[in-house]
Each structure stands twice: as C-alpha cells, then as structure tokens.
Design an enzyme around this catalytic site. Structure first.
Site, mmCIF file in Angstrom:
data_model
loop_
_atom_site.group_PDB
_atom_site.id
_atom_site.type_symbol
_atom_site.label_atom_id
_atom_site.label_comp_id
_atom_site.label_asym_id
_atom_site.label_seq_id
_atom_site.Cartn_x
_atom_site.Cartn_y
_atom_site.Cartn_z
ATOM 1 N N ASN A 7 0.703 -1.429 -0.009
ATOM 2 C CA ASN A 7 0.088 -0.152 -0.140
ATOM 3 C C ASN A 7 0.943 1.067 -0.028
ATOM 4 O O ASN A 7 1.448 1.382 0.979
ATOM 5 C CB ASN A 7 -0.903 -0.267 1.077
ATOM 6 C CG ASN A 7 -2.018 0.902 1.161
ATOM 7 O OD1 ASN A 7 -1.844 2.008 0.362
ATOM 8 N ND2 ASN A 7 -2.672 1.030 2.189
ATOM 9 N N ARG A 88 -2.270 -2.133 -3.620
ATOM 10 C CA ARG A 88 -3.582 -1.477 -3.566
ATOM 11 C C ARG A 88 -3.645 -0.139 -4.345
ATOM 12 O O ARG A 88 -2.671 0.682 -4.544
ATOM 13 C CB ARG A 88 -3.852 -0.965 -1.937
ATOM 14 C CG ARG A 88 -4.984 -0.310 -1.862
ATOM 15 C CD ARG A 88 -5.087 0.543 -0.591
ATOM 16 N NE ARG A 88 -6.257 1.248 -0.396
ATOM 17 C CZ ARG A 88 -6.397 2.216 0.393
ATOM 18 N NH1 ARG A 88 -5.384 2.721 0.707
ATOM 19 N NH2 ARG A 88 -7.631 2.753 0.669
ATOM 20 N N HIS A 177 -13.245 1.146 -0.075
ATOM 21 C CA HIS A 177 -13.182 0.127 0.583
ATOM 22 C C HIS A 177 -13.739 -1.254 0.216
ATOM 23 O O HIS A 177 -13.911 -2.279 0.990
ATOM 24 C CB HIS A 177 -14.031 0.264 2.200
ATOM 25 C CG HIS A 177 -13.527 1.310 2.938
ATOM 26 N ND1 HIS A 177 -14.267 1.989 3.651
ATOM 27 C CD2 HIS A 177 -12.394 1.760 3.279
ATOM 28 C CE1 HIS A 177 -13.654 2.915 4.649
ATOM 29 N NE2 HIS A 177 -12.359 2.908 4.207
ATOM 30 N N ARG A 236 -14.019 12.883 8.752
ATOM 31 C CA ARG A 236 -14.982 13.234 7.542
ATOM 32 C C ARG A 236 -16.324 13.331 7.896
ATOM 33 O O ARG A 236 -16.924 12.643 8.776
ATOM 34 C CB ARG A 236 -14.602 12.154 6.494
ATOM 35 C CG ARG A 236 -13.385 12.439 5.643
ATOM 36 C CD ARG A 236 -13.353 11.279 4.714
ATOM 37 N NE ARG A 236 -12.208 10.356 5.350
ATOM 38 C CZ ARG A 236 -11.807 9.245 4.529
ATOM 39 N NH1 ARG A 236 -12.512 8.670 3.832
ATOM 40 N NH2 ARG A 236 -11.184 8.299 5.249
ATOM 41 N N GLU A 379 -7.374 -6.545 4.373
ATOM 42 C CA GLU A 379 -7.066 -6.133 3.077
ATOM 43 C C GLU A 379 -5.891 -6.778 2.318
ATOM 44 O O GLU A 379 -5.898 -6.987 1.368
ATOM 45 C CB GLU A 379 -7.114 -4.804 3.079
ATOM 46 C CG GLU A 379 -8.694 -4.319 3.141
ATOM 47 C CD GLU A 379 -8.461 -2.526 3.536
ATOM 48 O OE1 GLU A 379 -8.879 -1.831 2.635
ATOM 49 O OE2 GLU A 379 -8.470 -2.433 4.587
#
Ligand code: AMP
Length: 393
Positions: A7, A88, A177, A236, A379
C-alpha cells in the site's frame, strides 16, 4: 508461495509479506516520510521490530532498501523467493471491475483516474513502478478499492444531477473500501456455508462505509464520488447538504479547497467532539462525562444505523449484518450504540457476547431476526490472494 502486499502512499509505503496458501504473515513494515526530512522504516519479523533511520529520497530507494533488508534480516534467502507483488490501487474508475496484472499500458490507463483520487492514485502507481524496477519479471497485480462496487446499477450509482455530468465528467458514485467489503463477504459466506447471502457490511473505522451485497454482488454502498460521502467518520463529515459549502466559504472567507479540507480533516468525530478523531479518546472522554464526545458517538452510531435500515429495505431483508475495521472489530461501546438504533429490524444484541475485541464472532441472541457478526478484515491477505490467483491462471 511468498507474495508482497503493498500500500503505497505519497510519502509512505506499507508492506506485508505473506506465505500462501497458508495465509501466514511472514513479515510486515512501514516506510515513512519518503522524500521528506526524518525518513525511517520499521520491519516486524518473528516478534521483533527493527527500526532504521535512513534517507529515503523516493519510493524506488525505499523499495531497494526493503529488498536489501529482507535479505539482511534473513527473512528470505534471495529475491527469487518473492513470486508476486499485489498493490492497493484506490481508483479504477468505471474501467477496472477486477484485479488485473499490471504493465506499463495498464498503468497508463490507471493514470487516467488520477484526477478522481489525486491524493492516492499517483502514489499507488509510483509504488508499482518502483517494484517493477526492483523485481523485473515478477508479476505485479493491481487490486482496486473501487472494483467490488462496479456491479452497482445506475439507479444506485447515479446522482440526480444533469446527466451530462456523468457522461462528460464521470460524476457518479464509485464507492471505496471494496477490498475490505469483498474480504468480509467472502469470510461470512464461507462461515455460514452460503454464497447467496444478503449482507450489510459495515466497515467502520477512521474511514467508514456501509455496503449492501447480494450473492457476492454489490447493490449499493455509502461512499460516493469520493470517500467523503456516506456515514460520519473520524474526521470526515459524510453526507451533507452541498449548499453548506458556498455558505461557509462566504461567511468564513475561505476558499473551496479550504472548506473541503475542513470537511475531510476537521469534521466527523473530531469536529463534533472537539476532543479527537480517535474513538478510544472519545470513549475516555464520555467516561469522564464529556457531553460533546457522547453526542459525537451517538451521531456516528445513528448515521451507521440509518444506512443499515436503508440497505435492509434495499435488500428486501438482509440475512446478516457484519461489523469490521477499527471500531467494528474493537469498540464494544460503538457496536452497542449502533445495535440500540436498529431494534426495529428485530436485531437483538447479546451484551455478554459483545464483550470482546478483534475476533470473528456473532454478537446477537439466538432469536435475533438478523444475526450480526464481527468479522476482522484483512485487505493485505485479499490483495495477496488475488495476486496468487492471477499468477496461477
Ligand atoms: P481503522 O481506520 O480501521 O484503523 O480504525 C481506527 C479507529 O478504530 C479509531 O477511531 C480507533 O480509535 C478505533 N479503535 C481501535 N481500537 C479500539 C478499541 N480498543 N476501542 C475503541 N476504538 C478502537
């Protein structure tokens, strides 16, 4: 087979070296402050953490240091042991509905979406190029956050705005996601022995998104054109009335970018509580009687509950609800707060069963109309498994 899951961010690079098909993490680590002063990296191997404070002028240097460290620390005997690298990639636009083998042509196609994810995609691609250079001939695979959501119907992914915005500008819901939701769906489908499940998957961490899945296909998801949309998050806002933006710009004499920054970085749990974006701090503050912290937690829980109820309707009744990510896996308090707000669905929390962190476990009573499971996400493993699959094809 040893696979690296990567990532890459603009100034960081996270890696996990995984042995497949055993699903065993061999080593993991993080390169930080790439291209800025004070760069360093850490590598975890066999319970030990190795820390290196070294200059990392760019991603290529970081990748070369990683290769060297893997050999120096005797994690691998030679680079030939690495049989694939999975990356990713945040945005695959409408084009990438599955993980793909990466080459220069594919990277150029991915770069078309840089504008849609300016903070992430250029960095992801930079990471890929660095690995292509360091490990020539080794398969590189791109795993997109958006891909799993590509099955959404236009009724769900379009915004009710001029249609030309979609056709000419690519304005639509993409969702994010996806790798986590796909992993959780796979896990719960295997656990319950069914591949036709209707799942409401709640990835609730610092970033948060809720996804409605039917038989492995995404029907709708809460994040949108960008990861700002949907439920409230750590910093957020989630969904707001767009008219707030010009109003606040005028009143506070701020630019559009500044207000967007406020919505991305100063809102959510942090914005409401004034305490922190981290739910552990919020929980500590609640325990000390901080009302704003309690309000922030209640708002977060309510937004998640609202989406669950909406998706239960969309799925015409869900078979299972899942919680994952930092809060979903670990926050006993947040899980309870959400569950208290979806009782109209006949969902019944078993408070004793809910008293744990980080396990794959059911938290509802036997007579709960919909079972609710905590499913730890992974992930990196999903990225590594996709890479192995494409290598074996
Ligand atoms: P993520 O973005 O998935 O890493 O999730 C980060 C969020 O999970 C942060 O708000 C953390 O405070 C929260 N989290 C992690 N561990 C715990 C815990 N033990 N109790 C409550 N919240 C936690």
């Amino acid at each position: 087979m040893k696979i690296l899951a990567i990532n890459a961010g603009s100034s960081s690079l996270k890696f996990t070296l995984i042995e497949l098909p055993q699903k065993e993490v061999i080593a993991s680590g993080l390169f930080e402050k790439i291209g800025i002063a004070g760069s360093m990296y850490t590598i975890k191997y066999k319970g030990e953490k190795h820390v290196f404070e070294e200059d990392l002028p760019d991603h290529s240097v970081a990748v070369n240091k990683l290769m060297q460290a893997l050999i120096d620390l005797k994690i691998i005997a030679s680079l030939e042991e690495i049989e694939g690298v999975g990356h990713r990639i945040v945005h695959g636009g409408q084009e990438f509905s599955k993980s793909v083998i990466l080459d220069e042509d594919v990277l150029k196609r991915i770069e078309k979406y840089n504008e849609l994810a300016p903070l992430h995609n250029p960095a992801n691609v930079m990471g890929v190029r660095a690995f292509m250079k360091a490990l020539p001939g080794v398969i590189q695979v791109g795993v997109f956050d958006t891909a799993f959501h590509s099955t959404m119907d236009s009724v769900q992914f379009l915004y009710p705005v001029p249609y030309a915005w979609y056709e000419d500008l690519g304005v639509r819901k993409y969702g994010f996601h996806g790798t986590s939701h796909r992993f959780v769906n796979k896990e719960i489908s295997e656990k319950l022995g069914r591949n036709d499940l209707k799942v409401i998957s709640c990835h609730i961490g610092n970033g948060a998104s809720i996804t409605a899945i039917d038989s492995g296909k995404v029907i709708d998801t809460s994040m949108g054109f960008t990861p700002l949309a949907g439920v409230m998050m750590g910093t957020r806002s989630g969904d707001i009335d767009a008219s707030l933006i010009p109003y606040v710009m005028k009143k506070l004499n701020k630019t559009c970018d500044e207000v967007m920054d406020d919505l991305n970085k100063q809102s959510g749990l942090l914005g409401i509580s004034g305490v922190s974006s981290d739910s552990r701090d919020i929980e500590d503050a609640i325990n000390l009687g901080n009302e704003k912290a309690l309000l922030a937690q209640n708002m977060y829980a309510q937004k998640v509950a609202n989406y669950i109820a909406m998706y239960n309707n969309l799925l015409n009744g869900a078979d299972v609800i899942t919680f994952t990510a930092g809060l979903g896996e670990n926050s006993i308090m947040m899980r309870e707060a959400i569950m208290a707000r979806i009782t109209s669905l006949g969902v019944k929390l078993d408070k004793e069963e809910n008293n744990f962190r980080g396990e794959f476990k059911c938290i509802t009573t036997k007579d709960s109309k919909i079972p609710v499971w905590v499913v730890p996400t992974n992930e990196e493993l999903m990225i590594a498994m996709d890479t192995m699959e494409l290598k074996n094809k």
